[in-house]
Design an enzyme around this catalytic site. Structure first.
Site, PDB file in Angstrom:
ATOM      1  N   ASN A 109      -3.215 -18.541  -4.385  1.00 63.39           N
ATOM      2  CA  ASN A 109      -4.509 -17.639  -3.840  1.00 63.39           C
ATOM      3  C   ASN A 109      -5.675 -17.691  -4.596  1.00 63.39           C
ATOM      4  OD1 ASN A 109      -5.986 -15.883  -2.734  1.00 63.39           O
ATOM      5  ND2 ASN A 109      -4.848 -13.910  -2.701  1.00 63.39           N
ATOM      6  N   THR A 141      -4.318 -21.669  -0.714  1.00 61.92           N
ATOM      7  CA  THR A 141      -4.422 -21.227   0.530  1.00 61.92           C
ATOM      8  C   THR A 141      -5.679 -21.147   1.030  1.00 61.92           C
ATOM      9  OG1 THR A 141      -4.467 -18.857  -0.466  1.00 61.92           O
ATOM     10  CG2 THR A 141      -2.331 -19.704   0.277  1.00 61.92           C
ATOM     11  N   ASP A 169       0.419  -8.915  -6.118  1.00 63.80           N
ATOM     12  CA  ASP A 169       1.442  -8.644  -5.383  1.00 63.80           C
ATOM     13  C   ASP A 169       1.203  -8.965  -4.072  1.00 63.80           C
ATOM     14  OD1 ASP A 169       2.667  -7.585  -7.767  1.00 63.80           O
ATOM     15  OD2 ASP A 169       1.415  -5.728  -7.697  1.00 63.80           O
TER      16      ASP A 169
HETATM   17  C1  LIG Z   1      -5.613   9.749 -13.324  1.00 62.63           C
HETATM   18  C2  LIG Z   1      -5.036   8.668 -13.996  1.00 62.63           C
HETATM   19  C3  LIG Z   1      -3.963   8.053 -12.975  1.00 62.63           C
HETATM   20  C4  LIG Z   1      -3.272   7.096 -13.367  1.00 62.63           C
HETATM   21  C5  LIG Z   1      -2.123   6.611 -12.349  1.00 62.63           C
HETATM   22  C6  LIG Z   1      -1.542   5.480 -12.759  1.00 62.63           C
HETATM   23  C7  LIG Z   1      -0.566   5.181 -11.819  1.00 62.63           C
HETATM   24  C8  LIG Z   1      -0.591   3.821 -11.531  1.00 62.63           C
HETATM   25  C9  LIG Z   1       0.727   3.226 -10.775  1.00 62.63           C
HETATM   26  C10 LIG Z   1       0.530   2.186 -10.026  1.00 62.63           C
HETATM   27  C11 LIG Z   1       1.526   1.456  -9.164  1.00 62.63           C
HETATM   28  C12 LIG Z   1       1.467   0.370  -8.619  1.00 62.63           C
HETATM   29  C13 LIG Z   1       2.410  -0.110  -7.801  1.00 62.63           C
HETATM   30  C14 LIG Z   1       2.042  -1.352  -6.971  1.00 62.63           C
HETATM   31  C15 LIG Z   1       1.238  -1.492  -6.021  1.00 62.63           C
HETATM   32  C16 LIG Z   1       0.630  -2.974  -5.710  1.00 62.63           C
HETATM   33  O1  LIG Z   1       1.566  -3.498  -4.687  1.00 62.63           O
HETATM   34  C17 LIG Z   1      -0.498  -2.812  -4.976  1.00 62.63           C
HETATM   35  C18 LIG Z   1      -1.206  -4.154  -4.736  1.00 62.63           C
HETATM   36  O2  LIG Z   1      -1.457  -4.834  -5.391  1.00 62.63           O
HETATM   37  P1  LIG Z   1      -2.332  -6.190  -5.777  1.00 62.63           P
HETATM   38  O3  LIG Z   1      -3.689  -5.881  -5.418  1.00 62.63           O
HETATM   39  O4  LIG Z   1      -1.698  -6.911  -4.613  1.00 62.63           O
HETATM   40  O5  LIG Z   1      -2.034  -6.647  -6.984  1.00 62.63           O
HETATM   41  N1  LIG Z   1      -1.365  -2.020  -5.714  1.00 62.63           N
HETATM   42  C19 LIG Z   1      -1.718  -0.677  -5.536  1.00 62.63           C
HETATM   43  C20 LIG Z   1      -2.806  -0.055  -6.672  1.00 62.63           C
HETATM   44  O6  LIG Z   1      -1.409  -0.186  -4.699  1.00 62.63           O
HETATM   45  N1  LIG Z   2      -7.322 -18.266   0.800  1.00 61.85           N
HETATM   46  C1  LIG Z   2      -7.207 -16.966   1.131  1.00 61.85           C
HETATM   47  N2  LIG Z   2      -8.197 -16.071   1.378  1.00 61.85           N
HETATM   48  C2  LIG Z   2      -8.398 -14.993   1.677  1.00 61.85           C
HETATM   49  N3  LIG Z   2      -7.422 -14.002   1.546  1.00 61.85           N
HETATM   50  C3  LIG Z   2      -6.191 -14.581   0.964  1.00 61.85           C
HETATM   51  C4  LIG Z   2      -5.979 -16.120   0.821  1.00 61.85           C
HETATM   52  N4  LIG Z   2      -4.862 -16.305   0.360  1.00 61.85           N
HETATM   53  C5  LIG Z   2      -4.002 -14.998   0.429  1.00 61.85           C
HETATM   54  N5  LIG Z   2      -4.914 -14.090   0.659  1.00 61.85           N
HETATM   55  C6  LIG Z   2      -4.606 -12.673   0.861  1.00 61.85           C
HETATM   56  O1  LIG Z   2      -5.197 -12.123  -0.384  1.00 61.85           O
HETATM   57  C7  LIG Z   2      -4.781 -10.813  -0.523  1.00 61.85           C
HETATM   58  C8  LIG Z   2      -4.751 -10.389  -1.782  1.00 61.85           C
HETATM   59  O2  LIG Z   2      -4.062 -11.177  -2.734  1.00 61.85           O
HETATM   60  P1  LIG Z   2      -3.271 -11.106  -4.276  1.00 61.85           P
HETATM   61  O3  LIG Z   2      -3.259 -12.580  -4.664  1.00 61.85           O
HETATM   62  O4  LIG Z   2      -2.184 -10.213  -4.180  1.00 61.85           O
HETATM   63  O5  LIG Z   2      -4.665 -10.380  -5.158  1.00 61.85           O
HETATM   64  P2  LIG Z   2      -5.002  -8.895  -5.306  1.00 61.85           P
HETATM   65  O6  LIG Z   2      -3.871  -8.752  -6.465  1.00 61.85           O
HETATM   66  O7  LIG Z   2      -6.372  -9.122  -6.239  1.00 61.85           O
HETATM   67  O8  LIG Z   2      -4.918  -8.158  -4.242  1.00 61.85           O
HETATM   68  C9  LIG Z   2      -3.065 -10.835   0.020  1.00 61.85           C
HETATM   69  O9  LIG Z   2      -2.938  -9.861   1.038  1.00 61.85           O
HETATM   70  C10 LIG Z   2      -3.157 -12.354   0.589  1.00 61.85           C
HETATM   71  O10 LIG Z   2      -2.611 -12.325   1.770  1.00 61.85           O
END
Ligand SMILES: CCCCCCCCCCCCC/C=C/[C@@H](O)[C@H](COP(=O)(O)O)NC(C)=O
Ligand SMILES: Nc1ncnc2c1ncn2[C@@H]1O[C@H](COP(=O)(O)OP(=O)(O)O)[C@@H](O)[C@H]1O
Ligand SMILES: [Ca+2]
Length: 519
Positions: A109, A141, A169
């Site tokens: 990505n 992608t 994630d």
């Molecule tokens: C005031 C201090 C508060 C501190 C609280 C810290 C708690 C953090 C717990 C985080 C749990 C994360 C679970 C993971 C979620 C991911 O799937 C999602 C998406 O992650 P991505 O953006 O794709 O890497 N991230 C969030 C923040 O919703």
């Molecule tokens: N080429 C692309 N352009 C735009 N969005 C994309 C592309 N490839 C994947 N994604 C989407 O980007 C979103 C965020 O990706 P991710 O790799 O989890 O980064 P982040 O942790 O910053 O959210 C995902 O929901 C995924 O479906």
């Protein structure tokens, strides 16, 4: 797995490397003075004269904080035939390791996290795969759901030993959806039925962290580090993981591997999606804003507690590499033998309705963590004692409380203090659960996107100058917003496998800088 080890005696220290952690072996041209990868070899001249035939073994070295590194050790000998015998023997040992992948399908990505996915892969991961003789097909992608749809319909999966996901994630979630959907379709399983037993995916998934939270990588490896993750792929690790299926009115919505969060985490995500341009910092900004708004949501949570398992969400022990609880509870749940299947609750067995519990009230947050959800922001995670592969999810209910108390609860996620030891928090280890928002109109629940705002403005019109909460939050499903608030969730034990082994208990730490050895 082969247990052959060899001992490197270098500058008076001895060092043992298991064959299972050797990455590659190659001839070294002593005269040329450089290694295959161009690094300069500092060799005493006397040594190279006496032992002109050399070969280099690359192996995994453990560094601090669960970090793995690729180290080289060079052996010198006086006889070219002897060198060939060593190289051939080591190669034969490596070939015998059948769990190692040879051909991988890689999705990158380019827009995840700090938009470094391609660069991370090219600079840090591809050279390691090449060194380990792993061939790859790489797809960068072009749009969201590109990887999911490619896996679901087009990819020639038979060609590969695994799939590698370079991203966060959300990207990992795409890969899981593609693979799980494809596996169910190939096996004639209907994903829309919440009670269907799903067929596990055969291909393992490797995560090269290049996203914002990367909690699945962090909680299965112990660190978000692309090189460490690449090395876990190369050695052919395997870590089973639970997957939750989420349904609304007998319609499949999504799978969740880490966090399903309503209220606080749903609102944080909904707000942060509009601030993607901020990069990973968007979660801090939206987290602070959501904390200040302090909305609560009314509804009923019904759940089926997992009663026949060893662990509890308040345990002090943690899920670690080779986890006994995952092995025990996972086997219990898989129902491999006819005797075991009697004790293993089949999700389709409605008799278990008898054991369901219900909690009604006003909640600041409803979180289901089917693994710890540890990440750099919260090194212990949302549910520190949750297990990667035990067939359960930890349902955490945070009732309405003061801002001060909620802050205390949140801050405990960043320390070793117990975030569940508070009067307004309860936690249950469950196999299934359902949530029904208070304002839900039975089966024909309002579509949130279209009607949620309308309902909120209606409520506020009825109570001018009110500071009340909106009727609905949204579910954060591994970083994606779900379109419905009323959901039914079931855990599918060990549905997928990662190229990981769980967090290692006590990583060895040794310094062995570029040793040279004579045979
Ligand atoms: C005031 C201090 C508060 C501190 C609280 C810290 C708690 C953090 C717990 C985080 C749990 C994360 C679970 C993971 C979620 C991911 O799937 C999602 C998406 O992650 P991505 O953006 O794709 O890497 N991230 C969030 C923040 O919703
Ligand atoms: N080429 C692309 N352009 C735009 N969005 C994309 C592309 N490839 C994947 N994604 C989407 O980007 C979103 C965020 O990706 P991710 O790799 O989890 O980064 P982040 O942790 O910053 O959210 C995902 O929901 C995924 O479906
Ligand atoms: Ca679990």
């Amino acid at each position: 797995m082969s247990c052959l080890t060899f001992v490197i005696t270098s500058y008076g220290t001895s060092h043992s490397v298991s064959v299972s952690e050797i990455l590659a072996v190659r001839e070294l041209d002593v005269g040329g003075g450089t290694n295959d990868d161009g690094r300069w070899q500092k060799m005493p001249q006397k040594l190279t004269e006496a032992y002109p035939y050399a070969f280099t073994v690359s192996y995994v070295e453990r560094a601090r904080q669960h970090r793995w590194r690729c180290s080289d050790v060079t052996f010198h000998c006086s006889d070219g035939v002897l060198r060939q015998q060593w190289i051939q023997t080591i190669r034969e040992q490596l070939t015998a390791l059948t769990s190692r992948p040879k051909h991988l399908l890689v999705y990158i990505n380019p827009y995840g996290g700090k938009q470094q996915g391609e660069c991370i892969y090219e600079q840090k991961v591809a050279p390691l795969f090449a060194c380990a003789s792993i061939s790859t097909d790489v797809i960068v992608t072009e749009h969201a759901n590109h990887a999911r749809d490619h896996l679901k319909t087009e990819a020639e999966l038979k060609k590969y030993d695994g799939v590698v996901c370079v991203g966060g994630d959300g990207m990992f979630s795409e890969i899981v959806h593609g693979l799980v959907s494809r596996t169910q379709r190939d096996n004639g399983v209907d994903q829309n039925s919440p009670e269907e037993k799903l067929v596990p995916c055969s291909l393992r998934i490797g995560i090269i962290p290049a996203g914002s939270t990367d909690c699945i990588c962090y909680a299965t490896v112990g660190i978000n580090d692309p090189v460490t993750s690449a090395l876990h792929v190369i050695v052919g690790d395997s870590q089973p993981m639970d997957v939750c299926s989420v349904h609304h009115n007998n319609t499949f919505l999504r799978y969740s591997i880490s966090l399903l969060g309503y209220g606080f985490y749903g609102d944080v995500l909904a707000d942060s999606e509009r601030k993607r341009w901020m990069g990973p910092a968007r979660y801090d900004f939206s987290g602070f804003k959501t904390f200040l708004t302090h909305h609560h949501y009314e509804g009923a949570v019904s759940f089926l507690p997992a009663t026949d398992i060893l662990g509890t969400p308040r345990d002090k022990t943690r899920c670690r590499a080779g986890c006994f609880i995952c092995q025990h509870d996972g086997q219990l749940y898989s129902g491999d033998s006819p005797e075991e299947s009697k004790t293993a609750p089949d999700v389709s067995d409605r008799e278990y309705e008898v054991g369901w519990g219900v909690v009604r009230g006003k909640f600041l947050a409803i979180n289901a963590a089917s693994m710890s959800c540890a990440c750099p922001r919260s090194p212990m995670g949302l549910s520190p004692a949750a297990h990667l592969a035990d067939g359960t999810t930890d349902l955490i209910l945070v009732r309405k409380c003061s801002r001060f108390n909620f802050l205390r609860h949140l801050l405990r996620h960043t320390s070793k203090d117990d975030q569940f030891d508070m009067t307004f928090v309860e936690v249950h280890r469950v196999r299934r659960f359902r949530f029904t928002p208070r304002h839900c109109q039975n089966d024909s629940e309002l579509d949130l996107r279209e009607n949620g705002k309308q309902l909120f403005s209606q409520i506020c019109r009825d109570h001018p100058a009110c500071s009340c909460s909106p009727a609905y939050s949204s579910w954060n499903c591994d970083g994606e917003i779900l379109p419905h608030a009323a959901i039914e969730v079931g855990v599918h034990c060990q549905l997928i496998k990662l190229f990981a082994r769980g967090i290692e208990e006590q990583p060895l730490f040794e310094d062995l800088a570029n040793p040279q050895c004579a045979l």
